[in-house]
Design a protein around this motif. Structure first.
Motif, PDB file in Angstrom:
ATOM      1  N   TRP B  22       0.924  -1.317  -0.279  1.00 40.39           N
ATOM      2  CA  TRP B  22       0.088   0.086   0.091  1.00 40.39           C
ATOM      3  C   TRP B  22       0.988   1.383  -0.022  1.00 40.39           C
ATOM      4  O   TRP B  22       1.910   1.267   0.783  1.00 40.39           O
ATOM      5  CB  TRP B  22      -0.881   0.058   1.136  1.00 40.39           C
ATOM      6  N   ASP B  24       0.410   5.661   0.356  1.00 37.81           N
ATOM      7  CA  ASP B  24      -0.480   6.982   0.480  1.00 37.81           C
ATOM      8  C   ASP B  24       0.718   8.026   0.063  1.00 37.81           C
ATOM      9  O   ASP B  24       1.439   8.324   0.799  1.00 37.81           O
ATOM     10  CB  ASP B  24      -0.917   6.999   1.893  1.00 37.81           C
ATOM     11  N   LEU B  32       1.533   9.235  -9.224  1.00 37.68           N
ATOM     12  CA  LEU B  32       1.993   8.078  -8.340  1.00 37.68           C
ATOM     13  C   LEU B  32       2.747   7.243  -9.073  1.00 37.68           C
ATOM     14  O   LEU B  32       2.389   6.838 -10.370  1.00 37.68           O
ATOM     15  CB  LEU B  32       1.057   7.592  -7.470  1.00 37.68           C
ATOM     16  N   PHE B  49       0.601   6.210 -12.527  1.00 35.06           N
ATOM     17  CA  PHE B  49      -0.626   6.940 -12.239  1.00 35.06           C
ATOM     18  C   PHE B  49      -0.821   8.389 -12.640  1.00 35.06           C
ATOM     19  O   PHE B  49       0.136   9.004 -11.865  1.00 35.06           O
ATOM     20  CB  PHE B  49      -1.340   6.493 -11.022  1.00 35.06           C
ATOM     21  N   GLU B  52      -6.232   8.971 -11.201  1.00 33.78           N
ATOM     22  CA  GLU B  52      -6.694   7.364 -10.956  1.00 33.78           C
ATOM     23  C   GLU B  52      -6.421   6.510 -12.190  1.00 33.78           C
ATOM     24  O   GLU B  52      -6.536   5.473 -12.345  1.00 33.78           O
ATOM     25  CB  GLU B  52      -8.416   7.216 -10.806  1.00 33.78           C
ATOM     26  N   GLU B  68      -3.668  -0.564  -8.530  1.00 30.77           N
ATOM     27  CA  GLU B  68      -4.771   0.251  -8.683  1.00 30.77           C
ATOM     28  C   GLU B  68      -4.665   1.563  -7.971  1.00 30.77           C
ATOM     29  O   GLU B  68      -4.002   1.471  -6.959  1.00 30.77           O
ATOM     30  CB  GLU B  68      -6.287  -0.396  -8.238  1.00 30.77           C
ATOM     31  N   ARG B  69      -5.654   2.614  -8.231  1.00 29.45           N
ATOM     32  CA  ARG B  69      -5.601   3.827  -7.520  1.00 29.45           C
ATOM     33  C   ARG B  69      -6.985   4.336  -7.783  1.00 29.45           C
ATOM     34  O   ARG B  69      -7.316   5.218  -8.585  1.00 29.45           O
ATOM     35  CB  ARG B  69      -4.539   4.797  -8.021  1.00 29.45           C
ATOM     36  N   ASP B  74      -4.676   7.129  -2.573  1.00 21.95           N
ATOM     37  CA  ASP B  74      -3.771   6.046  -2.347  1.00 21.95           C
ATOM     38  C   ASP B  74      -3.721   4.838  -3.306  1.00 21.95           C
ATOM     39  O   ASP B  74      -4.604   4.795  -4.209  1.00 21.95           O
ATOM     40  CB  ASP B  74      -4.003   5.596  -0.888  1.00 21.95           C
ATOM     41  N   SER B  75      -2.792   3.880  -3.258  1.00 19.98           N
ATOM     42  CA  SER B  75      -2.746   2.868  -4.392  1.00 19.98           C
ATOM     43  C   SER B  75      -2.223   1.666  -3.849  1.00 19.98           C
ATOM     44  O   SER B  75      -1.613   1.584  -2.765  1.00 19.98           O
ATOM     45  CB  SER B  75      -1.641   3.320  -5.105  1.00 19.98           C
ATOM     46  N   CYS B  92       7.539   3.274  -3.712  1.00 19.95           N
ATOM     47  CA  CYS B  92       6.288   4.251  -4.400  1.00 19.95           C
ATOM     48  C   CYS B  92       6.842   5.550  -4.262  1.00 19.95           C
ATOM     49  O   CYS B  92       7.594   5.809  -3.342  1.00 19.95           O
ATOM     50  CB  CYS B  92       5.244   3.994  -3.288  1.00 19.95           C
ATOM     51  N   SER B  94       5.657   9.873  -5.495  1.00 21.74           N
ATOM     52  CA  SER B  94       4.524  10.799  -5.893  1.00 21.74           C
ATOM     53  C   SER B  94       5.449  12.105  -6.316  1.00 21.74           C
ATOM     54  O   SER B  94       6.342  12.493  -6.094  1.00 21.74           O
ATOM     55  CB  SER B  94       3.648  10.843  -4.926  1.00 21.74           C
TER      56      SER B  94
END
Lengths: 113, 115
Positions: B22, B24, B32, B49, B52, B68-69, B74-75, B92, B94
């Motif tokens: 996960w 955020d 992201l 991403f 979304e 997925e997002r 979050d993803s 991750c 961003s």
């Protein structure tokens, strides 16, 4: 297409001596360039970035890098190495036209007491 | 200072099991990224991403990986079934829609070990 070449996989310096980590890039567009540092088992921390403003960029922890378009280089330097600088350093190019981000393979910096 | 949150920090799983990570991102960051970093190598982009929507998943092994997002915040990155070669650090990151302003902010990563 874009690419990043970090010319040294390992660099070893004595504490208090200068650091030079070399990076060459290629990009079809006016690139943005970044240096990141990664300590063992940690995420990546941004050291500095070049985004088409001043060609000499100052970052955190005394690091700086100079963008040289004619040499397609963005070498990272520091006047005096500290033990805490021992880590892996990644040069990154971003083709902002398409937001493609490409990492170099990394340079491991060893600092000898 | 705002951070990208990732969980778990470490995960050990048996091969053929499912595993999920996960992330955020920093509030307001539209873009992201999920990266995989195999020991001794640089990070490799798996999926990117914009809000979304997936804008780049060309390097994502879609037979076993999914991301997925759903609400553009979050993803989740999933692997099913996990293989031994999936052992790596999953990072991750961003950024603002224009990374010139923010650069890319990375989380601390999830270290996956498949046994």
């Amino acid at each position: 297409a874009q690419s990043v070449t970090q010319l040294d996989s390992h660099v070893s310096v004595s504490e208090g001596t200068p650091v030079l980590l070399r990076c060459n890039y290629s990009s079809s567009y006016s690139p943005s360039l970044f240096w990141y540092v990664q300590h063992p088992n940690k995420g990546l921390q941004l050291l500095l970035k070049y985004t088409s403003a001043a060609t000499l960029v100052k970052g955190i922890n005394g690091f700086e890098a100079e963008f040289k378009k004619s040499e397609t280089s963005f070498h990272l330097t520091k006047p005096s190495a500290h033990m805490s600088d021992a880590a892996e350093y990644f040069c990154v190019v971003s083709d902002l036209g398409y937001q493609k981000v490409t990492f170099g393979i990394g340079t491991k910096l060893q600092v000898i007491p | 200072e705002a951070e990208v949150a990732q969980s778990p920090r470490y995960k050990i799983t048996e091969k053929s099991q499912a595993v999920a990570f996960w992330c955020d991102p920093i509030s307001g960051h539209a873009t992201l990224y999920w990266y995989r970093q195999i020991l001794g190598q640089g990070p490799e982009l798996l999926v990117q991403f914009q809000d979304e929507s997936v804008v780049d998943d060309s390097q994502l092994p879609k037979d076993r990986f999914s991301a997925e997002r759903l609400k553009g915040v979050d993803s989740t990155l999933k692997i099913q079934p996990a293989e031994l070669g999936d052992s790596a650090m999953y990072l991750c990151a961003s950024s603002l829609a224009n990374p010139k302003m923010s650069g890319y902010t990375f989380g601390s990563g999830t270290r996956l070990t498949v046994v």
